[in-house]
Design a protein around this motif. Structure first.
Motif, PDB file in Angstrom:
ATOM      1  N   LEU A 298       0.834  -1.198   0.000  1.00 58.78           N
ATOM      2  CA  LEU A 298       0.000   0.000   0.000  1.00 58.78           C
ATOM      3  C   LEU A 298       0.868   1.248   0.000  1.00 58.78           C
ATOM      4  N   LEU A 299       1.942   1.240   0.787  1.00 57.22           N
ATOM      5  CA  LEU A 299       2.833   2.392   0.866  1.00 57.22           C
ATOM      6  C   LEU A 299       3.426   2.732  -0.499  1.00 57.22           C
ATOM      7  N   VAL A 300       3.851   1.726  -1.247  1.00 61.59           N
ATOM      8  CA  VAL A 300       4.404   1.976  -2.588  1.00 61.59           C
ATOM      9  C   VAL A 300       3.384   2.706  -3.455  1.00 61.59           C
ATOM     10  N   HIS A 301       2.149   2.247  -3.428  1.00 65.65           N
ATOM     11  CA  HIS A 301       1.106   2.882  -4.242  1.00 65.65           C
ATOM     12  C   HIS A 301       0.830   4.313  -3.780  1.00 65.65           C
ATOM     13  N   LEU A 302       0.833   4.538  -2.485  1.00 64.14           N
ATOM     14  CA  LEU A 302       0.593   5.887  -1.983  1.00 64.14           C
ATOM     15  C   LEU A 302       1.721   6.828  -2.376  1.00 64.14           C
ATOM     16  N   LEU A 303       2.951   6.343  -2.344  1.00 65.34           N
ATOM     17  CA  LEU A 303       4.084   7.165  -2.770  1.00 65.34           C
ATOM     18  C   LEU A 303       3.959   7.522  -4.255  1.00 65.34           C
ATOM     19  N   LEU A 304       3.503   6.575  -5.056  1.00 63.40           N
ATOM     20  CA  LEU A 304       3.331   6.857  -6.483  1.00 63.40           C
ATOM     21  C   LEU A 304       2.210   7.868  -6.704  1.00 63.40           C
ATOM     22  N   VAL A 305       1.161   7.805  -5.884  1.00 65.91           N
ATOM     23  CA  VAL A 305       0.104   8.806  -5.967  1.00 65.91           C
ATOM     24  C   VAL A 305       0.680  10.203  -5.737  1.00 65.91           C
ATOM     25  N   GLN A 306       1.662  10.293  -4.859  1.00 65.05           N
ATOM     26  CA  GLN A 306       2.295  11.577  -4.553  1.00 65.05           C
ATOM     27  C   GLN A 306       3.415  11.926  -5.529  1.00 65.05           C
ATOM     28  N   GLY A 307       3.710  11.033  -6.466  1.00 65.36           N
ATOM     29  CA  GLY A 307       4.768  11.306  -7.427  1.00 65.36           C
ATOM     30  C   GLY A 307       6.166  11.117  -6.873  1.00 65.36           C
ATOM     31  N   ARG A 308       6.298  10.380  -5.785  1.00 64.79           N
ATOM     32  CA  ARG A 308       7.609  10.225  -5.138  1.00 64.79           C
ATOM     33  C   ARG A 308       8.319   8.985  -5.688  1.00 64.79           C
ATOM     34  N   ILE A 309       8.685   9.072  -6.951  1.00 63.97           N
ATOM     35  CA  ILE A 309       9.246   7.930  -7.652  1.00 63.97           C
ATOM     36  C   ILE A 309      10.609   7.540  -7.103  1.00 63.97           C
ATOM     37  N   GLU A 310      11.408   8.506  -6.656  1.00 62.31           N
ATOM     38  CA  GLU A 310      12.727   8.183  -6.123  1.00 62.31           C
ATOM     39  C   GLU A 310      12.618   7.349  -4.853  1.00 62.31           C
ATOM     40  N   ASP A 311      11.628   7.654  -4.027  1.00 63.99           N
ATOM     41  CA  ASP A 311      11.411   6.855  -2.812  1.00 63.99           C
ATOM     42  C   ASP A 311      11.047   5.420  -3.173  1.00 63.99           C
ATOM     43  N   VAL A 312      10.239   5.273  -4.224  1.00 69.34           N
ATOM     44  CA  VAL A 312       9.840   3.925  -4.645  1.00 69.34           C
ATOM     45  C   VAL A 312      11.044   3.174  -5.212  1.00 69.34           C
ATOM     46  N   ARG A 313      11.885   3.856  -5.983  1.00 65.92           N
ATOM     47  CA  ARG A 313      13.100   3.206  -6.492  1.00 65.92           C
ATOM     48  C   ARG A 313      13.975   2.714  -5.337  1.00 65.92           C
ATOM     49  N   ALA A 314      14.084   3.539  -4.296  1.00 67.73           N
ATOM     50  CA  ALA A 314      14.877   3.141  -3.138  1.00 67.73           C
ATOM     51  C   ALA A 314      14.278   1.911  -2.471  1.00 67.73           C
ATOM     52  N   MET A 315      12.958   1.858  -2.396  1.00 70.98           N
ATOM     53  CA  MET A 315      12.302   0.711  -1.787  1.00 70.98           C
ATOM     54  C   MET A 315      12.542  -0.558  -2.593  1.00 70.98           C
ATOM     55  N   ALA A 316      12.674  -0.419  -3.917  1.00 69.70           N
ATOM     56  CA  ALA A 316      12.927  -1.593  -4.762  1.00 69.70           C
ATOM     57  C   ALA A 316      14.265  -2.227  -4.447  1.00 69.70           C
TER      58      ALA A 316
END
Length: 403
Positions: A175-193
């Motif tokens: 859920l957190l990944v999807h919420l970050l993408l809703v906010q446009g925080r792609i760098e945070d999602v890349r870090a999570m990957a």
């Protein structure tokens, strides 16, 4: 908030099965491939699962649904949770939802509190949504995100989920990944990957990128050596109508000699109905009879047969087998029953394990019955494998049978 009503979903899908790109499965096939080797793909599997679960609900077979839910069938678990909530069976719903992901439950309670009347209603809604998020139901996640956005609570939810990360809280992390993408925080999602504490992180983020059609982000994750992610990228490209690009992605991995790349390239070609290209790749693969575990020959034969090319399919299985069940079915479907029987007899003679021999005997018995060769089955029941006698007895026990 109708999107979060307890008891929604699970309707039977009666549309014709289609593969990626809208290709109808088995339209010209000479045999029932679903019977001889299972569903043609995930699309079929999901459709059959929905129909099965809905039938259990429609017929009131709740204990069977509960058994399916407890053995890990995700769809059954979600529908059972909704049934318990609708029936007010809170204790059973609590047990099904479990005590894991307490923080996720707390987030859900805070989000749903204003939309639910009464503590029991709130607890039931939280439990149902928690179950649905844990099994990654897209509708449940999207409905929750929609509600958070309507309440202007996306940032609050992100902060809450980030505060005390739990490596076992898969639903909350997803859920957190999807919420970050809703906010446009792609760098945070890349870090999570690249989170080393979560071995599933890279593939999970890749799944989300694929779902959202983020091709370039997905391409960055599908680095050399990540062949499975390359296949996901290729399928996502194909889903966008960029089939040749997807095939090129997998061909690069074949050229790099990555493990499973040839098999998965064939899977992609079969999904797109490109039978001749699939045959070319298959015939370029090394083949070791009786040691190969590849299903590529069966998949290629399947698409050939679906395109009305049964003889080509037979040739593939004869030269690239062994696949005696499927080869026998194809031969019988072309009226070549004697050859089909010979294929199964030969396979039984070559088999090393009793379980394989029994399975082949059952297939042969079924084939004999379907083609009216009951006398031959009688003879085999007297002198051959016990499976012949068992199947003959079941056949004779059918209403109106006399032998």
């Amino acid at each position: 908030m109708s999107a979060l009503r307890v008891g929604e979903g699970g309707g039977s899908d009666r549309r014709a099965a289609r593969g990626p790109g809208g290709r109808e499965l088995g339209g010209q096939a000479s045999v029932d491939w679903g019977r001889w080797f299972g569903p043609a793909g995930r699309t079929d599997y999901d459709r059959y699962a929905r129909q099965y679960v809905q039938r259990l609900l429609d017929e009131g077979r709740i204990e069977e649904l509960r058994s399916a839910a407890l053995t890990g069938t995700a769809l059954a678990r979600a529908r059972l949770a909704e049934f318990y909530a609708a029936q007010g069976r809170i204790e059973e719903l609590r047990e099904l939802a479990g005590t894991e992901n307490a923080r996720l439950a707390l987030l859900l309670a805070g989000t749903l509190a204003d939309t639910m009347a009464g503590q029991d209603g709130l607890e039931a809604a939280v439990a149902v949504l928690k179950v649905r998020l844990e099994i990654r139901e897209k509708d449940a996640r999207d409905q929750l995100i929609e509600l958070l956005r309507a309440q202007d609570r996306v940032e609050e939810a992100v902060t809450f989920l980030q505060a005390r990360p739990d490596e076992n809280d898969y639903a909350g992390w997803h859920l957190l990944v999807h919420l970050l993408l809703v906010q446009g925080r792609i760098e945070d999602v890349r870090a999570m990957a690249g989170d080393s504490a979560r071995p599933y992180a890279r593939s999970s983020v890749a799944d989300i990128f694929a779902e959202q059609g983020r091709i370039e982000e997905l391409r960055a994750l599908a680095a050399p050596g990540h062949t499975g992610l390359a296949l996901l990228l290729a399928r996502t490209l194909a889903g966008q109508g960029r089939v040749d690009e997807g095939i090129a992605v997998m061909q690069e991995r074949v050229d790099a000699n990555e493990e499973y790349a040839r098999d998965w390239l064939i899977d992609l070609l079969v999904e797109q109905g490109r039978a001749d290209q699939a045959v070319t790749v298959l015939e370029g693969m090394p083949y070791a009879p009786y040691t190969s575990i590849s299903t590529a020959p069966i998949n290629v034969a399947r698409v050939l047969d679906e395109q009305g090319r049964a003889e080509d399919a037979i040739r593939i299985l004869r030269t690239r087998g062994p696949a005696p069940r499927q080869l026998a079915a194809l031969l019988a479907g072309q009226g070549r029953t004697d050859e089909a029987v010979q294929v199964l007899d030969r396979a039984m003679a070559d088999a090393k394990h009793s379980s394989v021999i029994e399975e082949l005997a059952e297939v042969l018995a079924e084939l004999l019955i379907e083609h009216g060769r009951i006398d031959e089955l009688h003879t085999r029941a007297e002198t051959g494998h016990r499976a012949f006698g068992v199947r003959l007895a079941a056949y004779l026990a059918e209403p109106g049978r006399t032998g």
